[in-house]
Design an enzyme around this catalytic site. Sequence first.
Site, PDB file in Angstrom:
ATOM      1  N   LYS A   1      44.371  35.838  40.860  1.00  0.00           N
ATOM      2  CA  LYS A   1      44.062  37.168  39.843  1.00  0.00           C
ATOM      3  C   LYS A   1      44.912  37.909  40.786  1.00  0.00           C
ATOM      4  O   LYS A   1      44.090  38.286  41.804  1.00  0.00           O
ATOM      5  CB  LYS A   1      43.354  37.333  39.243  1.00  0.00           C
ATOM      6  CG  LYS A   1      43.923  39.165  38.620  1.00  0.00           C
ATOM      7  CD  LYS A   1      41.967  39.850  37.896  1.00  0.00           C
ATOM      8  CE  LYS A   1      42.867  41.217  37.848  1.00  0.00           C
ATOM      9  NZ  LYS A   1      41.850  42.276  36.962  1.00  0.00           N
TER      10      LYS A   1
ATOM     11  N   TYR B   1      40.082  36.774  42.937  1.00  0.00           N
ATOM     12  CA  TYR B   1      40.643  37.560  42.160  1.00  0.00           C
ATOM     13  C   TYR B   1      40.983  39.088  43.853  1.00  0.00           C
ATOM     14  O   TYR B   1      40.499  39.026  44.680  1.00  0.00           O
ATOM     15  CB  TYR B   1      39.690  38.845  41.309  1.00  0.00           C
ATOM     16  CG  TYR B   1      39.848  39.593  41.231  1.00  0.00           C
ATOM     17  CD1 TYR B   1      41.100  40.669  41.549  1.00  0.00           C
ATOM     18  CD2 TYR B   1      39.087  40.424  40.389  1.00  0.00           C
ATOM     19  CE1 TYR B   1      41.354  41.889  40.642  1.00  0.00           C
ATOM     20  CE2 TYR B   1      39.175  41.692  39.780  1.00  0.00           C
ATOM     21  CZ  TYR B   1      40.767  42.140  40.481  1.00  0.00           C
ATOM     22  OH  TYR B   1      40.818  43.842  39.578  1.00  0.00           O
TER      23      TYR B   1
END
Length: 300
Positions: free
Chosen positions: A169, A141
Amino acid sequence: MSEKLDGVIVATALPYAEDASAPAGLRPDLDKYAEHCRWLVDNGCRGVGPNGSLGEYSSLTDDERRAVARTAIEAVGDDGVVVVGVHGVGSHQARAWAEKAAEDGADGVLCLPPTMYRANRGEVINHFTEVAKAGLPVMVYNNPIDTKVDLTPDLLAEIAGIENIVAVKEFSGDVRRILEIRELAPDLAVIAGADDLTLEALLMGATGWFAGFPNVFPKESVRLYDLAVEGKLEEARALYEPLVAAFRWDSRTEFVQAIKYGMDYVGRYGGPCRPPRGPLIPEHVAQLEQDMKKAVESLR
């Protein structure tokens, strides 16, 4: 590893019930949470992500955090994927959370770089190497706004070489990066991380959306994703543009409170947050109400 953790996976908000004996007088309402996870999958979302920032993982006790993950896994069953947030201050904490997620039957994990410490390149690579040892597919992420660590495309190319790392992400807000990541790390799935950049990201080749506002509009969000992936730009834009004012709240400091407000607004249960998140100030409520009204009217 064939599992890319793509499609529409919802970073789930966590409902609380009032309980004087719980931290801040609020305990996770696991029954409501289970119902919410089911509702999202029944409305076409590919899966759910418990214990993300939107799930207020950092305000939970260790026992609560594990109970939340287990609730999601049990509620979704074989009907969707569950990608558990395993964010930790150091690699030993994050890896321990990933091992628990594997034990509990998760399909994958979402992991920030070390939280609360501006890690250097070697430390970041070590962090994800350790987490990947739990054996589950890992979505890293990139949120340089909150962590002060930027997973740049060249760094992601190196991270992508770690076994079990399958996706990123992307929350930098820079849509130019998507093609660069795809060039430098062609096997890494790029997942749209900011709701107000979703269509742009999907048109540039992102293959998933790890999302906040689908807590409010799951069915419509899945339709948006499908239209974008199919290249139906005019229809996708017509759906997306009236929603973007609401979606922009996903990139603001008060995103948790805003998404819970949105849930309340459409007749779901959002409810309060635990500290450090307080209630929205009146100006925010006024703006959010306007943005939600615009979104809801466009969907009628």
